[in-house]
Design a protein around this motif. Sequence first.
Motif, PDB file in Angstrom:
ATOM      1  N   PHE A  42      -5.027   9.687  45.990  1.00 53.07           N
ATOM      2  CA  PHE A  42      -6.277   9.213  45.396  1.00 53.07           C
ATOM      3  C   PHE A  42      -6.970   8.380  46.466  1.00 53.07           C
ATOM      4  O   PHE A  42      -6.328   7.984  47.439  1.00 53.07           O
ATOM      5  N   PRO A  43      -8.254   8.081  46.321  1.00 55.31           N
ATOM      6  CA  PRO A  43      -8.908   7.248  47.333  1.00 55.31           C
ATOM      7  C   PRO A  43      -8.133   5.932  47.550  1.00 55.31           C
ATOM      8  O   PRO A  43      -7.854   5.194  46.605  1.00 55.31           O
ATOM      9  N   GLY A  44      -7.721   5.695  48.796  1.00 53.77           N
ATOM     10  CA  GLY A  44      -7.008   4.471  49.148  1.00 53.77           C
ATOM     11  C   GLY A  44      -5.526   4.482  48.847  1.00 53.77           C
ATOM     12  O   GLY A  44      -4.849   3.471  49.050  1.00 53.77           O
ATOM     13  N   ILE A  45      -4.980   5.605  48.361  1.00 53.68           N
ATOM     14  CA  ILE A  45      -3.546   5.706  48.049  1.00 53.68           C
ATOM     15  C   ILE A  45      -2.978   6.908  48.781  1.00 53.68           C
ATOM     16  O   ILE A  45      -3.402   8.048  48.560  1.00 53.68           O
ATOM     17  N   ARG A  46      -2.013   6.634  49.671  1.00 53.27           N
ATOM     18  CA  ARG A  46      -1.418   7.680  50.501  1.00 53.27           C
ATOM     19  C   ARG A  46       0.091   7.731  50.320  1.00 53.27           C
ATOM     20  O   ARG A  46       0.745   6.708  50.181  1.00 53.27           O
ATOM     21  N   SER A  47       0.621   8.943  50.387  1.00 53.94           N
ATOM     22  CA  SER A  47       2.054   9.176  50.317  1.00 53.94           C
ATOM     23  C   SER A  47       2.549   9.641  51.683  1.00 53.94           C
ATOM     24  O   SER A  47       1.882  10.447  52.340  1.00 53.94           O
ATOM     25  N   ARG A  48       3.704   9.141  52.089  1.00 57.61           N
ATOM     26  CA  ARG A  48       4.362   9.589  53.314  1.00 57.61           C
ATOM     27  C   ARG A  48       5.776  10.043  52.929  1.00 57.61           C
ATOM     28  O   ARG A  48       6.677   9.221  52.790  1.00 57.61           O
ATOM     29  N   VAL A  61       7.235   6.767  51.133  1.00 56.92           N
ATOM     30  CA  VAL A  61       6.540   5.494  51.226  1.00 56.92           C
ATOM     31  C   VAL A  61       5.144   5.728  50.667  1.00 56.92           C
ATOM     32  O   VAL A  61       4.495   6.735  50.970  1.00 56.92           O
ATOM     33  N   LEU A  62       4.713   4.807  49.804  1.00 57.25           N
ATOM     34  CA  LEU A  62       3.382   4.875  49.222  1.00 57.25           C
ATOM     35  C   LEU A  62       2.591   3.697  49.779  1.00 57.25           C
ATOM     36  O   LEU A  62       3.063   2.562  49.735  1.00 57.25           O
ATOM     37  N   GLU A  63       1.426   3.987  50.323  1.00 55.52           N
ATOM     38  CA  GLU A  63       0.554   2.951  50.873  1.00 55.52           C
ATOM     39  C   GLU A  63      -0.684   2.847  49.991  1.00 55.52           C
ATOM     40  O   GLU A  63      -1.327   3.861  49.695  1.00 55.52           O
ATOM     41  N   MET A  64      -0.988   1.620  49.579  1.00 58.69           N
ATOM     42  CA  MET A  64      -2.139   1.382  48.708  1.00 58.69           C
ATOM     43  C   MET A  64      -3.063   0.382  49.388  1.00 58.69           C
ATOM     44  O   MET A  64      -2.646  -0.730  49.719  1.00 58.69           O
ATOM     45  N   ASP A  65      -4.320   0.778  49.601  1.00 60.10           N
ATOM     46  CA  ASP A  65      -5.303  -0.109  50.193  1.00 60.10           C
ATOM     47  C   ASP A  65      -5.733  -1.169  49.178  1.00 60.10           C
ATOM     48  O   ASP A  65      -5.606  -0.953  47.958  1.00 60.10           O
ATOM     49  N   PRO A  66      -6.278  -2.302  49.650  1.00 58.31           N
ATOM     50  CA  PRO A  66      -6.791  -3.313  48.724  1.00 58.31           C
ATOM     51  C   PRO A  66      -7.819  -2.707  47.767  1.00 58.31           C
ATOM     52  O   PRO A  66      -8.700  -1.945  48.180  1.00 58.31           O
ATOM     53  N   GLY A  67      -7.673  -3.016  46.484  1.00 61.76           N
ATOM     54  CA  GLY A  67      -8.601  -2.526  45.470  1.00 61.76           C
ATOM     55  C   GLY A  67      -8.340  -1.112  44.987  1.00 61.76           C
ATOM     56  O   GLY A  67      -9.086  -0.599  44.156  1.00 61.76           O
ATOM     57  N   SER A  68      -7.283  -0.469  45.469  1.00 61.25           N
ATOM     58  CA  SER A  68      -7.008   0.918  45.052  1.00 61.25           C
ATOM     59  C   SER A  68      -6.333   0.940  43.685  1.00 61.25           C
ATOM     60  O   SER A  68      -5.675  -0.001  43.264  1.00 61.25           O
ATOM     61  N   PHE A 124      11.609   6.008  45.281  1.00 61.91           N
ATOM     62  CA  PHE A 124      12.707   6.967  45.222  1.00 61.91           C
ATOM     63  C   PHE A 124      12.740   7.604  43.839  1.00 61.91           C
ATOM     64  O   PHE A 124      12.667   6.908  42.819  1.00 61.91           O
ATOM     65  N   TYR A 125      12.809   8.932  43.817  1.00 61.82           N
ATOM     66  CA  TYR A 125      12.931   9.703  42.583  1.00 61.82           C
ATOM     67  C   TYR A 125      14.297  10.382  42.610  1.00 61.82           C
ATOM     68  O   TYR A 125      14.442  11.443  43.232  1.00 61.82           O
ATOM     69  N   PRO A 126      15.316   9.812  41.963  1.00 60.77           N
ATOM     70  CA  PRO A 126      16.661  10.385  42.040  1.00 60.77           C
ATOM     71  C   PRO A 126      16.792  11.772  41.418  1.00 60.77           C
ATOM     72  O   PRO A 126      17.688  12.521  41.761  1.00 60.77           O
TER      73      PRO A 126
END
Length: 128
Positions: A42-48, A61-68, A124-126
């Motif tokens: 989604f805008p400002g939310i990235r998955s690695r 790893v999930l990265e969330m920008d400020p305000g996302s 983590f999704y077991p």
Amino acid sequence: MSETNTTPEGTTGTATAGTPGVGGTAGYVWATVDDAPVRELFPGIRSRPLWTGENGAKAQVLEMDPGSRWDGIDVHDPGPEEVFVVSGTFNDGDHDHPAGTFLHAPAGSWHVPQSATGCRLFVFYPEG
């Protein structure tokens, strides 16, 4: 049997059954977050993505920008979701969770991921 891994140098490595890998064990896997492919959810939310197991288990790893904010609700299906807040402050829609917090969300539960300040999460999704 062999598995392909991302080495700390960002190159591809293989640990083969019967051949000692890192730690002396075949099948040992490793990945570097900064070298993992980036997928914008989604805008400002990235998955690695870091790892996927044979049974569908996943680590990322999930990265969330400020305000996302997640678009809609995040339902944990087919299994649970486990989150460790690496940096920043994560909000699940009800509570703020600062760096160092561990969260376990059982299968079938849901939340609305968001972050006013930005954050980095290990997820983590077991069960996939």
